[in-house]
Structure formats: structure tokens, C-alpha cells
Design a protein around this motif. Sequence first.
Motif, mmCIF file in Angstrom:
data_model
loop_
_atom_site.group_PDB
_atom_site.id
_atom_site.type_symbol
_atom_site.label_atom_id
_atom_site.label_comp_id
_atom_site.label_asym_id
_atom_site.label_seq_id
_atom_site.Cartn_x
_atom_site.Cartn_y
_atom_site.Cartn_z
ATOM 1 N N LEU B 162 0.853 -1.189 0.000
ATOM 2 C CA LEU B 162 0.000 0.000 0.000
ATOM 3 C C LEU B 162 0.887 1.236 0.000
ATOM 4 C CD1 LEU B 162 -2.498 -1.216 2.739
ATOM 5 C CD2 LEU B 162 -2.923 -1.124 0.284
ATOM 6 N N CYS B 163 0.752 2.069 -1.032
ATOM 7 C CA CYS B 163 1.653 3.214 -1.192
ATOM 8 C C CYS B 163 0.835 4.498 -1.160
ATOM 9 C CB CYS B 163 2.412 3.120 -2.507
ATOM 10 S SG CYS B 163 3.121 1.499 -2.791
ATOM 11 N N ASP B 164 1.082 5.307 -0.172
ATOM 12 C CA ASP B 164 0.330 6.553 -0.018
ATOM 13 C C ASP B 164 1.165 7.703 -0.563
ATOM 14 O OD1 ASP B 164 -1.458 8.459 0.676
ATOM 15 O OD2 ASP B 164 -1.411 8.081 2.827
ATOM 16 N N GLU B 165 0.806 8.192 -1.725
ATOM 17 C CA GLU B 165 1.540 9.276 -2.408
ATOM 18 C C GLU B 165 3.053 8.996 -2.388
ATOM 19 O OE1 GLU B 165 0.076 11.822 -3.851
ATOM 20 O OE2 GLU B 165 -1.807 12.239 -2.823
ATOM 21 N N PRO B 166 3.493 7.870 -2.929
ATOM 22 C CA PRO B 166 4.911 7.499 -2.782
ATOM 23 C C PRO B 166 5.860 8.410 -3.535
ATOM 24 C CG PRO B 166 3.824 6.010 -4.305
ATOM 25 C CD PRO B 166 2.757 6.898 -3.747
ATOM 26 N N THR B 167 5.327 9.158 -4.501
ATOM 27 C CA THR B 167 6.226 10.025 -5.281
ATOM 28 C C THR B 167 5.943 11.503 -5.017
ATOM 29 O OG1 THR B 167 4.661 9.963 -7.108
ATOM 30 C CG2 THR B 167 6.428 8.322 -7.136
ATOM 31 N N GLY B 168 5.113 11.754 -4.033
ATOM 32 C CA GLY B 168 4.690 13.125 -3.747
ATOM 33 C C GLY B 168 5.835 14.066 -3.405
ATOM 34 N N ALA B 169 6.917 13.508 -2.872
ATOM 35 C CA ALA B 169 8.035 14.371 -2.450
ATOM 36 C C ALA B 169 9.216 14.259 -3.408
ATOM 37 C CB ALA B 169 8.453 13.980 -1.034
ATOM 38 N N LEU B 170 8.955 13.694 -4.612
ATOM 39 C CA LEU B 170 10.080 13.430 -5.522
ATOM 40 C C LEU B 170 9.954 14.214 -6.823
ATOM 41 C CD1 LEU B 170 10.172 9.534 -5.120
ATOM 42 C CD2 LEU B 170 11.495 11.221 -3.844
ATOM 43 N N ASP B 171 11.106 14.455 -7.485
ATOM 44 C CA ASP B 171 11.063 15.119 -8.792
ATOM 45 C C ASP B 171 10.643 14.093 -9.872
ATOM 46 O OD1 ASP B 171 13.330 13.628 -9.629
ATOM 47 O OD2 ASP B 171 14.623 15.047 -8.582
ATOM 48 N N SER B 172 10.437 14.573 -11.090
ATOM 49 C CA SER B 172 9.860 13.689 -12.112
ATOM 50 C C SER B 172 10.792 12.540 -12.480
ATOM 51 C CB SER B 172 9.489 14.511 -13.360
ATOM 52 O OG SER B 172 10.640 15.182 -13.817
ATOM 53 N N LYS B 173 12.095 12.820 -12.514
ATOM 54 C CA LYS B 173 13.055 11.775 -12.903
ATOM 55 C C LYS B 173 13.039 10.658 -11.843
ATOM 56 C CE LYS B 173 17.902 11.029 -13.949
ATOM 57 N NZ LYS B 173 18.944 11.067 -12.974
ATOM 58 N N THR B 174 13.065 11.073 -10.595
ATOM 59 C CA THR B 174 13.073 10.089 -9.508
ATOM 60 C C THR B 174 11.731 9.371 -9.434
ATOM 61 O OG1 THR B 174 14.407 11.740 -8.365
ATOM 62 C CG2 THR B 174 13.834 9.809 -7.108
ATOM 63 N N THR B 175 10.661 10.121 -9.721
ATOM 64 C CA THR B 175 9.326 9.510 -9.738
ATOM 65 C C THR B 175 9.301 8.347 -10.735
ATOM 66 O OG1 THR B 175 8.259 11.569 -9.156
ATOM 67 C CG2 THR B 175 6.881 9.947 -10.254
ATOM 68 N N LYS B 176 9.912 8.577 -11.892
ATOM 69 C CA LYS B 176 9.921 7.520 -12.918
ATOM 70 C C LYS B 176 10.704 6.304 -12.417
ATOM 71 C CE LYS B 176 10.608 6.633 -17.798
ATOM 72 N NZ LYS B 176 11.094 5.318 -17.464
ATOM 73 N N GLU B 177 11.824 6.576 -11.762
ATOM 74 C CA GLU B 177 12.650 5.472 -11.231
ATOM 75 C C GLU B 177 11.832 4.627 -10.239
ATOM 76 O OE1 GLU B 177 16.855 7.898 -11.139
ATOM 77 O OE2 GLU B 177 16.221 6.868 -9.321
ATOM 78 N N ILE B 178 11.126 5.356 -9.361
ATOM 79 C CA ILE B 178 10.358 4.651 -8.330
ATOM 80 C C ILE B 178 9.207 3.865 -8.948
ATOM 81 C CG2 ILE B 178 8.845 5.010 -6.299
ATOM 82 C CD1 ILE B 178 11.828 5.364 -5.669
ATOM 83 N N MET B 179 8.570 4.477 -9.937
ATOM 84 C CA MET B 179 7.443 3.783 -10.577
ATOM 85 C C MET B 179 7.934 2.546 -11.329
ATOM 86 S SD MET B 179 4.834 5.118 -9.459
ATOM 87 C CE MET B 179 3.712 4.039 -10.320
ATOM 88 N N ASP B 180 9.120 2.657 -11.936
ATOM 89 C CA ASP B 180 9.709 1.481 -12.603
ATOM 90 C C ASP B 180 9.915 0.352 -11.590
ATOM 91 O OD1 ASP B 180 9.680 2.801 -14.964
ATOM 92 O OD2 ASP B 180 11.825 3.334 -14.970
ATOM 93 N N LEU B 181 10.351 0.765 -10.422
ATOM 94 C CA LEU B 181 10.585 -0.222 -9.360
ATOM 95 C C LEU B 181 9.261 -0.890 -8.958
ATOM 96 C CD1 LEU B 181 12.635 -1.450 -7.359
ATOM 97 C CD2 LEU B 181 12.193 0.481 -5.854
ATOM 98 N N PHE B 182 8.194 -0.079 -8.818
ATOM 99 C CA PHE B 182 6.886 -0.652 -8.470
ATOM 100 C C PHE B 182 6.408 -1.629 -9.559
ATOM 101 C CE2 PHE B 182 6.015 3.161 -5.598
ATOM 102 C CZ PHE B 182 6.163 2.418 -4.444
ATOM 103 N N CYS B 183 6.623 -1.237 -10.842
ATOM 104 C CA CYS B 183 6.203 -2.097 -11.949
ATOM 105 C C CYS B 183 6.943 -3.430 -11.894
ATOM 106 C CB CYS B 183 6.494 -1.421 -13.301
ATOM 107 S SG CYS B 183 5.395 -0.025 -13.590
ATOM 108 N N LYS B 184 8.221 -3.336 -11.561
ATOM 109 C CA LYS B 184 9.045 -4.550 -11.465
ATOM 110 C C LYS B 184 8.504 -5.460 -10.347
ATOM 111 C CE LYS B 184 13.807 -5.870 -10.717
ATOM 112 N NZ LYS B 184 14.935 -5.441 -9.922
#
Lengths: 425, 218
Positions: B162-184
Motif C-alpha cells: 500500500l503506497c500513499d503518495e509514494p512520489t509526492g516528495a520526488l522530482d519527475s526523474k526520480t518519480t519515474k525510477e520509483i514507478m519502474d521499481l513498483f512495476c518490477k
Amino acid sequence: MNSKYVLRIALRHIIRPQNRFLFSVLMIGISIFCVGYYRLFLNDYEIVKRECNAVLTSGMAGTGLMRMLDYDKKEALQLKKEAMASGKIKGIGTWVFGGKIWEVDLAKIQHTFPDVFPDGGGIYRDDIVMSCFIDRTALEICNLQFSRQVDIPEEKWKNPDWQGIYLGAEFKNIPLGTVYVETSKGGHQKEYEVIGFLEKGQHILADEVKTLGEGNGSQSIVCLDGLVMIVMEPGVTDGNKDTAWIFNVSEGVGLDEARSFLEKRAKELNLSVDFASLQDGFVLQKIYNRDVEMVDRELYRTLLIVCLIVNLCIIIMRIISNKQIMGIYIAFGMTKTDVIRVWLFQIMAEFVAGTGCAWLVLKWYCNRQYSNAGAYNQSIFRWLNGYALPEMLALSTILFFLSAVIPILIIQNSKPSELLLDNRG
Amino acid sequence: MIKLVDATKKYNSQSNEILALNHTSMTIQAGEMVAVMGTSGCGKSTLLNILGGMDRLTSGHYYFEDEDIASFGPHKLHLFRKNHIGFVFQNFALLNRQTVYENLEIPLLARNQRHYKKRIMDCLEQLGLAERAKSLPLNLSGGQQQRCAIGRALMTGCSLLLCDEPTGALDSKTTKEIMDLFCKLNMEGKTIIIATHDDEVAKCCKRIVRMEDGVLQQ
């Protein structure tokens, strides 16, 4: 901004230094030390009260004290003779408070105390054992009780090269009849023989009470348990200016009447004397102690309450500021009981460390303060180990339990999601 | 895997009653990656708290693998959280006075696990944080901190993340990295529910549900 929030932010800054554990230990340590330190003073009053009662209840009414400043004048002896002949006074005894033992052989008595060793020069430290010179009349007037004693023939008493000594109850391991020899520079030898042991828990007046009774209570009365009492022949003084006469009045004669007689004759004989009544001295002492003690006890109570409030506030503030961490712990698999245990352990560690530090500092302080206080030193450390330590531990335990109730209530009554919300706030 | 039926959650504040979940229903299958989108205060966080067993429904039912979680007592709820749920928060919720390694250690200690050093180091390796194992979270970048938080969630061995705004405090580049990780992680079989108001984040998910005034609109 609402002042409540200003305070909340300020408190966050205060309670979130990098090392909170040390901060708590420091605060707990200071609180426990202050209470223990203050207890040290209150202990003095209790000792004095106990000792005053011990002396007053041993039937010393009608007993007077006179400090003979002109001890070396022949008129002093004349005054004594006249007083006895007047029928107003039943007996006059003399004692001199030696303070400490200076005869090297006799100082070996100190061997009987643990942890006393000769210094580098082979001479024993002479600041441990208190001694006093007392004549047989004074012994009688003081109504001292002996646990063991031997009968000494009159001829032996008259031998100038022999003196009998009574030892306090703490010297019970020394055999009765032990002889100590003092050799003067000229080669003359004098024997000191142990002729008896005093019953435990008896007291004698010293210093301030003897010289008018307004001094510091703790040093006015000396417990004889750790004292060496050297018996001297009546009328003998050894040149010490603290020589005091103790007298009891004849039946039907008031203490004031006997005192005015002595005062008048001393004036006529041009002798310089000071008078004190045991009763007066003790009354003064008691009033003085009672007044100061009242203030001190009030301060002690205040200190206890402040200590309690300060520590509780610190614990509450820390728990509130750490609710977020509790939420994280619960979110990642801990039960509330686990979290409570974690916090209780932390608080307990703080109390143990704080109390330990307070105890070490108090012990160090007493060591430093009383290391030269002779027999009093022994009494202080007995008090420290037997009374102060259990009291400090008890206080620390009570504080710990009070402090523990709050985190338990906070954790038990909060929903995990509320605790986590704090994290994101 | 997850079934919410007529779920309602009310909060009583001093002056009024707030309906965070309003008779809403939803189903999520195992292995899904779902984005819950909505404005602030629409009830996303409440939904995640309910799904994660951190809070209780006022009324309605919550089934997880056919068990009615809403009827669980505190102990069973704790076991449910412990055995199935991993959390990732917007502000990472890391313990800042403990190292990255120690943060990952918490779920394992709570589960009385032993000999876990290799497991933590493997996870950190996978997250690209092996070299920062001894660092304090405050010395890491935002992306690194969030990866550390994800690592901690993975240590629970959860089936539902359960992820509550997991990228809310991140810039777009880092957001993409984190989302890639979630997809994986999703590809590896984890069910992931992400509360977000970021369209780019939502686009990475297999399904998007929108939430408005406590009601889910699928």
C-alpha cells in the motif's frame, strides 16, 4: 500563530537534540542527586534529634557545665574544693576532648577499622579515631554504661605511668587488658591499658554544646561507639584549653543556685569561666534544629515534587514527540505491547543510569567533604550505604513507575493510524 | 483478493462528522497494480489505512482472501498486518536516527527473524543502496530514501503493498525510477495499490480508480 503551536514547536526543538537518552539520564540524575544531597542534611537533624534524646533521657537534669578557661591557675583547684565543701555541688568531673589519638602506639587501634593503612612513613593516619580524656567523677556523672570492664585496684589508678582506657563498642575485637605503650622522646614509657568497653549507642557532649550550645548540631554530641576514652585522675588537665567541668548538684539544690555560687566565687578568685546548662543547651539546640529543619523539610518536599514533575514532563514530551516512531513500529509488524516494552526498557535504562550517576556523584561528594571528619566520616558512609542508596533506589523506582504509566496509556489509547498520522503531520 | 462491500468510515470531530468513506465498494484481484486518484482529503489515505488494517470501518465489510477483516479483533488485525501488508509513505517515514540497514531490519525483528543479513543486503543491492547501508536516511537523496522505504516494506514479505503518495516528495526523474521499481515488483507478483493525484504515476498502473468525497468510482 497560536501560542500553543509556538510552544509546541519550541518544545520540539528542546526535546529533539541528537542524543535524547543522555539528556534524560542527565535530568533524572540531577533530580535524584538533588533529593539525595538534601537528604544528607535532613539526616543530620535526625542524628541530632536521636542523640539529644539519648542524652536527655539518661537522667542528666541537674547537671551543669562550666568551661574553665584559667585551667592552669591554682585558684581553679581551690574553686573546685570550695564548691564541694559548700554542699551545693555533689561532684565535679573534668573531661577534655582530645579530638584524635596522637600517641603512636595507641593509634594502632585504628587497625581495627577496615581500610585504614599506614602511610608511606609507617605512621598510621590519626584522623579516624576520636578520643577524649575524662576523669572518674565525670564518668560517674555522665552515668555511662559498660558492656565489659575489669576492676582496677586503687594503687594502679595512682600510678602516673599507667592510664586506663575504655573503648567504644566498635572496638569489640580488641582483647580486654591489651596494653599500648607510649615512649616519650626522653625514653620514658607510659602504659595505656584497655580496662573496659562502653555499651553501644551512648553519647557524650562535645565542642559547641559544651561551650554554650548554639553550634551545629551534628558535631555537638558524639556517639561513643567509635571513640577511645582515656581515663584520667580527678582534677588533672593536660593543658588543653577546652577543658570542661561537669558537675551535678546536691539534693534540694537548684542548678541555677549552684551555678550562681560557682560564678560568684570564680569572679572573686579572678577566674575566667563560661557556663552552660545541659538543659539550656539542648533546648537551644532543639529550637534551632526544629526551625531550620522545618524550612529544610519544606524544601525537601518541594524538591521531591519538582523532581517528579520535571521527570514526568520530560517523559511525556518524549513520548508525544515519538508517537510517529511508535506508529512506524506498529505498521511494520510490532504489537502495541511490543512498542510499550521497547519504551519501558528505554525509560528503565535512563532511570538506572541516572540513579547510578547520582549515587556516584553523592558518594564522591561525601568522600571529598567528609574524608577528614574522623568518626563522623564512618557514620556518613554507613548512612550512605544503608539509607541513602535504598531511598534513592526507591525514589527512582516510584518515578519510573509513574513515568511508565503515561506511555502505556498513550499507546494503548491511540489507534495505529493516528500514530502514523503524527508522522506525516 | 480484496473486496470492500458498502464500506463506511466516519470521523467525529468536535463540531461535525466527517464521512471519509461513504458506502463504497471495490474489488481488487491478486497481482493487480491499482492507482487510487483523487484530490486531497477525498479519503485516499483512509482507504489505505482500512486496507492495511491500521484503522477499522464504521460499517460495511472488508474481505481479504475471503476473510472478513472488519470483524477481526486487535490481535488478529495485527497478525493480518504482519503477514500480508507493506506500507510506503509519501514522506518515507524512515527512522532518521537509524541507518538504512537498521530501518530494513525493523520488520524482520518484529517477526523474530534470524540470519537476515544476506536478505537485507540482497534487497539493498536490488534497490541500488548497498553502498549506503550504513548511512543515515537524512544523508540520502529523496529517491534513495523512498527506495529505502520500499525496501523496508519488502522486508515484511507482504503480498499487498500500500503506497500513499509514494512520489509526492520526488522530482519527475526520480518519480519515474520509483514507478519502474513498483512495476518490477508488480511483475514479480506483488499486488500494489497506489494513492496518488499525479496522472503520470497513475498511467504506470494497470487500473485507475477515482475517488471523490469518500466514494470510489471505478
